[in-house]
Design an enzyme around this catalytic site. Structure first.
Site, PDB file in Angstrom:
ATOM      1  N   ASP A 181      55.435  51.894  31.264  1.00  0.00           N
ATOM      2  CA  ASP A 181      55.660  50.541  30.756  1.00  0.00           C
ATOM      3  C   ASP A 181      56.404  50.633  29.432  1.00  0.00           C
ATOM      4  OD1 ASP A 181      55.540  47.779  30.739  1.00  0.00           O
ATOM      5  OD2 ASP A 181      53.601  47.733  29.704  1.00  0.00           O
ATOM      6  N   TYR A 185      58.707  48.474  26.225  1.00  0.00           N
ATOM      7  CA  TYR A 185      58.358  47.505  25.174  1.00  0.00           C
ATOM      8  C   TYR A 185      59.688  47.012  24.593  1.00  0.00           C
ATOM      9  CZ  TYR A 185      55.402  46.088  21.096  1.00  0.00           C
ATOM     10  OH  TYR A 185      54.706  45.422  20.112  1.00  0.00           O
ATOM     11  N   HIS A 199      59.342  39.912  21.552  1.00  0.00           N
ATOM     12  CA  HIS A 199      57.938  40.254  21.800  1.00  0.00           C
ATOM     13  C   HIS A 199      57.435  41.261  20.762  1.00  0.00           C
ATOM     14  CE1 HIS A 199      54.237  41.263  23.920  1.00  0.00           C
ATOM     15  NE2 HIS A 199      54.583  42.530  23.893  1.00  0.00           N
ATOM     16  N   ARG A 209      49.842  43.336  12.883  1.00  0.00           N
ATOM     17  CA  ARG A 209      49.983  44.089  11.621  1.00  0.00           C
ATOM     18  C   ARG A 209      50.697  43.218  10.597  1.00  0.00           C
ATOM     19  NH1 ARG A 209      51.974  47.346  15.678  1.00  0.00           N
ATOM     20  NH2 ARG A 209      54.063  46.749  15.014  1.00  0.00           N
ATOM     21  N   GLU A 261      51.138  39.890  30.750  1.00  0.00           N
ATOM     22  CA  GLU A 261      52.467  40.161  30.201  1.00  0.00           C
ATOM     23  C   GLU A 261      53.454  39.968  31.343  1.00  0.00           C
ATOM     24  OE1 GLU A 261      52.432  43.990  28.182  1.00  0.00           O
ATOM     25  OE2 GLU A 261      51.549  43.049  26.401  1.00  0.00           O
ATOM     26  N   GLU A 265      56.650  40.639  33.096  1.00  0.00           N
ATOM     27  CA  GLU A 265      57.595  41.744  33.016  1.00  0.00           C
ATOM     28  C   GLU A 265      58.403  41.867  34.308  1.00  0.00           C
ATOM     29  OE1 GLU A 265      56.212  45.393  31.344  1.00  0.00           O
ATOM     30  OE2 GLU A 265      54.537  44.415  30.284  1.00  0.00           O
ATOM     31  N   ASP A 324      51.511  42.759  33.639  1.00  0.00           N
ATOM     32  CA  ASP A 324      50.764  43.811  32.946  1.00  0.00           C
ATOM     33  C   ASP A 324      49.549  43.152  32.268  1.00  0.00           C
ATOM     34  OD1 ASP A 324      49.948  46.042  31.522  1.00  0.00           O
ATOM     35  OD2 ASP A 324      51.511  45.836  29.987  1.00  0.00           O
ATOM     36  N   ARG A 384      43.214  42.028  25.136  1.00  0.00           N
ATOM     37  CA  ARG A 384      43.690  42.197  23.751  1.00  0.00           C
ATOM     38  C   ARG A 384      42.610  42.685  22.807  1.00  0.00           C
ATOM     39  NH1 ARG A 384      48.843  42.759  24.898  1.00  0.00           N
ATOM     40  NH2 ARG A 384      49.773  40.881  25.799  1.00  0.00           N
ATOM     41  N   GLN A 421      42.288  46.401  23.572  1.00  0.00           N
ATOM     42  CA  GLN A 421      43.528  47.027  23.095  1.00  0.00           C
ATOM     43  C   GLN A 421      43.557  47.117  21.565  1.00  0.00           C
ATOM     44  OE1 GLN A 421      47.042  44.826  24.232  1.00  0.00           O
ATOM     45  NE2 GLN A 421      48.452  46.313  23.348  1.00  0.00           N
ATOM     46  N   TYR A 458      43.948  51.048  20.247  1.00  0.00           N
ATOM     47  CA  TYR A 458      45.348  51.454  20.449  1.00  0.00           C
ATOM     48  C   TYR A 458      45.915  52.406  19.403  1.00  0.00           C
ATOM     49  CZ  TYR A 458      47.731  48.396  17.017  1.00  0.00           C
ATOM     50  OH  TYR A 458      48.202  47.811  15.895  1.00  0.00           O
ATOM     51  N   LYS A 505      44.621  48.111  29.305  1.00  0.00           N
ATOM     52  CA  LYS A 505      45.654  47.769  30.286  1.00  0.00           C
ATOM     53  C   LYS A 505      45.469  48.455  31.635  1.00  0.00           C
ATOM     54  CE  LYS A 505      49.275  46.761  26.909  1.00  0.00           C
ATOM     55  NZ  LYS A 505      50.004  45.637  27.523  1.00  0.00           N
ATOM     56  N   THR A 556      47.461  46.307  37.187  1.00  0.00           N
ATOM     57  CA  THR A 556      48.853  45.901  36.989  1.00  0.00           C
ATOM     58  C   THR A 556      49.320  45.347  38.325  1.00  0.00           C
ATOM     59  OG1 THR A 556      49.188  47.733  35.421  1.00  0.00           O
ATOM     60  CG2 THR A 556      51.162  46.676  36.327  1.00  0.00           C
ATOM     61  N   THR A 567      57.032  43.203  28.086  1.00  0.00           N
ATOM     62  CA  THR A 567      56.925  41.738  28.103  1.00  0.00           C
ATOM     63  C   THR A 567      58.270  41.108  27.798  1.00  0.00           C
ATOM     64  OG1 THR A 567      54.722  42.011  27.205  1.00  0.00           O
ATOM     65  CG2 THR A 567      55.664  39.789  27.130  1.00  0.00           C
ATOM     66  N   GLU A 594      51.125  35.814  22.250  1.00  0.00           N
ATOM     67  CA  GLU A 594      52.201  35.195  21.474  1.00  0.00           C
ATOM     68  C   GLU A 594      52.134  33.670  21.548  1.00  0.00           C
ATOM     69  OE1 GLU A 594      56.308  37.141  21.995  1.00  0.00           O
ATOM     70  OE2 GLU A 594      55.111  37.956  23.611  1.00  0.00           O
TER      71      GLU A 594
END
Ligand code: MN
Length: 400
Positions: free
Chosen positions: A115, A117, A122, A131, A186, A188, A218, A222, A225, A229, A238, A242, A329, A343
């Site tokens: 997968d 990114y 996104h 962050r 997600e 995708e 996906d 959260r 994760q 992560y 995750k 899928t 995503t 999001e």
């Protein structure tokens, strides 16, 4: 007029003769390879003799034999199939099965699953949410397609229910364990690999090793994760499921939809330069309990499938038939183009309107359906079949 009497089998419809995606169906007589024509499946085993030398590629239980063939064989099969479904005479043995009467199966044996990114929008949004005190994009992002290896054994076909996962999450007095409270999607695009086993695939050779396109969801927990992560990336948040669409649209169908990827603002390393564009003008729609909540466009993605495949194999790692890689995503610059609920709800802080109700993350019983269309040749439209899934309560997984 074609012998196929289905108003959805038309050039201005997503599954007309310009698209012809492959899948695997079972309508009570064992599973077999089929091609989708409008709202019908056409099983191919009885028609193998009408398809010449390449007919033997579609007589198995899955698409595995077809994926292991070559680009030349894929093209020949597609040309012969197009003749067969657009002709006036019904071929002997042809049986059209309404999609409502056919159970779809996972269409191929999934090999390695990666997968990526690759949406700047996104990545920037997630960076700001997760962050907030640092730069949203990390310094490597504009130089390489960031990705991770996922879990191929839990790739499931559209229509498979998804059980809310259990896991650890951050708590005020230390970690807590229980069902995820922040289950997300997600939206995708997935790329299905085929052709000979290869390593170091240049961008110019992508068509030899990418067979086709699926929609991919996906599913992402959260809260799990967010706690697990760092520093190694996604893991149990995750790997529980899928979903991919039941029908694989051949890459050949997207000839009129190819667009350049956006300029990164600096020169690329040579192995990521494309001699012809492999971005796709593919328009997604994300439907939550029947309400469209997002319409991202794949043309906003910063890396193409050819660049992703080149990067994935540049170290000498092989690509094999059945490998699957996903774009990451798909999000765009506008609020209504965000491809996940993290999001859309801005980290759970803003309510999303879903029909007469509001949501932040998924509730038990919720259904998500993701579809896409692209411009086809001569004004036609090319479809990628839906990926659908419904959330079951965490207790549905007990004792299994
Ligand atoms: Mn993803």
């Amino acid at each position: 007029m074609s012998w196929i009497d289905d108003p959805a089998f038309a050039r201005d419809q997503p599954f007309g003769p310009q698209t012809l995606p492959y899948g695997v169906v079972d309508f009570g007589d064992g599973q077999q390879v089929a091609v989708r024509v409008g709202d019908h499946a056409l099983p191919l085993r009885p028609l193998a003799a009408d398809l010449g030398d390449v007919g033997n590629l579609v007589t198995g239980w899955t698409l595995d034999q077809l994926l292991a063939a070559t680009r030349a064989e894929w093209s020949e099969l597609r040309a012969r199939l197009r003749d067969l479904v657009t002709g006036t005479g019904r071929p002997h043995g042809a049986q059209l099965v309404p999609l409502a009467d056919a159970r779809v199966r996972l269409p191929f044996t999934v090999g390695d699953y990666v997968d990526f990114y690759s949406s700047r929008y996104h990545a920037e949004n997630v960076g700001r949410i997760m962050r907030p005190d640092s730069e949203p994009l990390l310094p490597n992002w504009t130089h390489l397609p960031v990705g991770y290896h996922g879990r191929s054994g839990t790739v499931v076909v559209s229509g498979t229910d998804v059980i809310r996962p259990h896991g650890q999450r951050r708590g005020s007095k230390g970690p807590q364990f229980g069902p995820s409270g922040r289950l997300d999607i997600e939206a995708e695009v997935g790329f299905v690999c085929g052709g000979p086993v290869a390593r170091r695939v240049p961008t110019s050779n992508a068509t030899e090793h990418i067979f086709g396109v699926v929609m991919l969801n996906d599913w992402s927990a959260r809260d799990i994760q967010g706690w697990e992560y760092q520093p190694l990336g996604p893991f149990l948040g995750k790997s529980f499921a899928t979903s991919i669409s039941a029908w694989v649209t051949p890459l050949d169908a997207f000839a009129a939809a190819r667009v350049p990827v956006p300029d990164p603002g600096h020169p690329r390393l040579e192995y990521l330069v494309e001699d012809s564009p492999w971005g796709l003008d593919l328009r997604l729609a994300v439907e939550w309990n029947g309400t469209v909540v997002s319409r991202p466009n794949f043309s906003d993605m910063s890396y193409s499938c050819a660049q992703q495949l080149a990067h994935m194999t540049v170290n000498g790692a092989t690509v094999r038939p059945g490998d699957l890689f996903a774009s990451g995503t798909v999000s765009g610059p506008e609020v209504e183009q965000r491809g996940c609920f993290l999001e859309l709800s801005w980290g759970g802080r803003e309510k999303i309107k879903v029909g007469d109700e509001t949501r932040t993350f998924l509730e038990d019983g919720d259904t998500v359906v993701i579809t896409a269309t692209a411009p086809g040749e001569e004004g036609s439209v090319v479809g990628v079949a839906e990926v659908a899934g419904t959330v079951l309560p965490a207790s549905a997984g007990d004792g299994g």
